[in-house]
Enzyme design. Sequence first.
Site, PDB file in Angstrom:
ATOM      1  CE1 TYR A 138      -3.753  -2.781   0.358  1.00 22.29           C
ATOM      2  CE2 TYR A 138      -4.543  -0.598   0.755  1.00 22.29           C
ATOM      3  CZ  TYR A 138      -4.857  -1.858   0.724  1.00 22.29           C
ATOM      4  OH  TYR A 138      -6.065  -2.526   0.292  1.00 22.29           O
ATOM      5  CE  LYS A 197       1.939 -18.062  -1.753  1.00 26.00           C
ATOM      6  NZ  LYS A 197       0.996 -19.089  -1.965  1.00 26.00           N
ATOM      7  CG  ASP A 231      -1.958 -20.068  -0.696  1.00 21.77           C
ATOM      8  OD1 ASP A 231      -1.745 -19.932   0.527  1.00 21.77           O
ATOM      9  OD2 ASP A 231      -1.660 -20.869  -1.651  1.00 21.77           O
ATOM     10  CG  ASP A 255      -8.205  -4.772   0.836  1.00 21.30           C
ATOM     11  OD1 ASP A 255      -9.277  -4.245   1.452  1.00 21.30           O
ATOM     12  OD2 ASP A 255      -7.818  -4.908  -0.208  1.00 21.30           O
ATOM     13  CG  ASP A 259     -13.857  -7.317   0.574  1.00 24.00           C
ATOM     14  OD1 ASP A 259     -13.501  -6.721   1.438  1.00 24.00           O
ATOM     15  OD2 ASP A 259     -14.137  -7.109  -0.652  1.00 24.00           O
TER      16      ASP A 259
HETATM   17  C1  IPM Z   1     -10.821  -1.628   3.109  1.00 24.91           C
HETATM   18  C2  IPM Z   1     -10.956  -0.887   1.777  1.00 24.91           C
HETATM   19  C3  IPM Z   1     -10.044  -0.094   1.374  1.00 24.91           C
HETATM   20  C4  IPM Z   1      -8.602  -0.646   1.403  1.00 24.91           C
HETATM   21  C5  IPM Z   1     -10.198   0.729   0.045  1.00 24.91           C
HETATM   22  C6  IPM Z   1     -11.540   1.434  -0.134  1.00 24.91           C
HETATM   23  C7  IPM Z   1      -9.068   1.648  -0.231  1.00 24.91           C
HETATM   24  O1  IPM Z   1     -11.039  -1.983   0.575  1.00 24.91           O
HETATM   25  O2  IPM Z   1     -10.669  -0.589   4.034  1.00 24.91           O
HETATM   26  O3  IPM Z   1     -10.528  -2.690   3.272  1.00 24.91           O
HETATM   27  O4  IPM Z   1      -8.019  -1.104   0.406  1.00 24.91           O
HETATM   28  O5  IPM Z   1      -7.989  -0.699   2.537  1.00 24.91           O
HETATM   29 MG    MG Z   2     -11.123  -3.919   1.596  1.00 19.36          MG
END
Ligand code: IPM
Ligand code: MG
Length: 366
Positions: A138, A197, A231, A255, A259
């Site tokens: 990042y 990893k 993974d 990140d 999700d």
């Molecule tokens: C998160 C989001 C952010 C990230 C984006 C919106 C920049 O996906 O907070 O997980 O990648 O950190």
């Molecule tokens: Mg995210």
Amino acid sequence: MSKTYKIAVLGGDGTGPEVAREGVKVLQAAAAKYDFKLDLTDFDFGGDRYIKTGEVLPDSASGELAQFDSIFLGAIGHPDVKPGILEKGILLRLRFELDQYINLRPVKLYPGVETPIKDKGPAEIDYVVVRENSGGIYTGTGGISQKGTPHEVAVQSMVYNRFQVERCLRYAYDYAERHGKKARGKGEENTLGLVGKTNVLTYVFDLWERAFNEIGEQDYADVRRDYYHVDATCMWMVKSPEWFDVLVTGNMFGDIISDECAMITGSMGMLCSASLNASSFGLYEPAGGSAPDIAGMGIANPIAQIQSAAMMLRYSLKQTAAADAIDAAVAQVLNEGIFTGDIAPEGAPKVDTVAMGKAIADRIAG
Ligand code: IPM
Ligand code: MG
């Protein structure tokens, strides 16, 4: 005299302002009940402001925001702005400039909410991701040369130094000691799992793994250590989520896995987050995005935002009873079968964003 907290509210883009409003509603209910006050200041940073003024974020913003007790943020990301401009220019810039080097994401399935994982329930899905939030790919250097030619080169490097890795690991160990499964009476050990990893990223995750083992051996002998490749983590999160207690990982992996964590807890609208450092100042936001496809429809799930408010009360404002009350109110509402569309079981009635916020605020008021 009751305490007053200064909170900067950045609704942002898409569904951000809608869910932030419900988060504020619930915070106000908690403030009334637990006798503290909120001094809220709205900031209009986001896509609409950028389109109107051409400015992403004034240079003075992070200094100004640092004067508050905390930041309460909805979402950043606008369909009419090229991806990356707002995300990097607002959200990531604030995380970096304010040095919020930890991003805490509790992965908790509530009773009454369905997970896509067969035969698993709230007892199995209850862990935390500690995501390093200040470095890695990042913030690594990068660039493009010879753009538009067949020889175009693009570089984006994953960079970590020992200092960044160590402060993140120490935070994660402390967290595991205080909130791991043993500490919560849910198991025999407190366990910290490093997600990396090491079989491919043999430099960056070698650093992580060595620091992980050294710090653990020296200072946290009572915390069990596990290691998972990222993974495999994605696989085990589906197959055996009960293995996990506290997970720690770098920025990018954190990140990505979060999700998947969100969907395991029922919806992107269920995962709250806190960007933190050693001070009491924090940036609190749902982990999901701005969901432009449903913006303005009033159907977004505000629970991740509301739970982020609970985290703010817990970690920054030290209003633990109020934070507990929000957690309990969320659990109660879900237990009563009040759901937004994203988490409603088939055939169950659905409430809208505002009604969900009100239901939770009402339960707090009692
Ligand atoms: C998160 C989001 C952010 C990230 C984006 C919106 C920049 O996906 O907070 O997980 O990648 O950190
Ligand atoms: Mg995210």
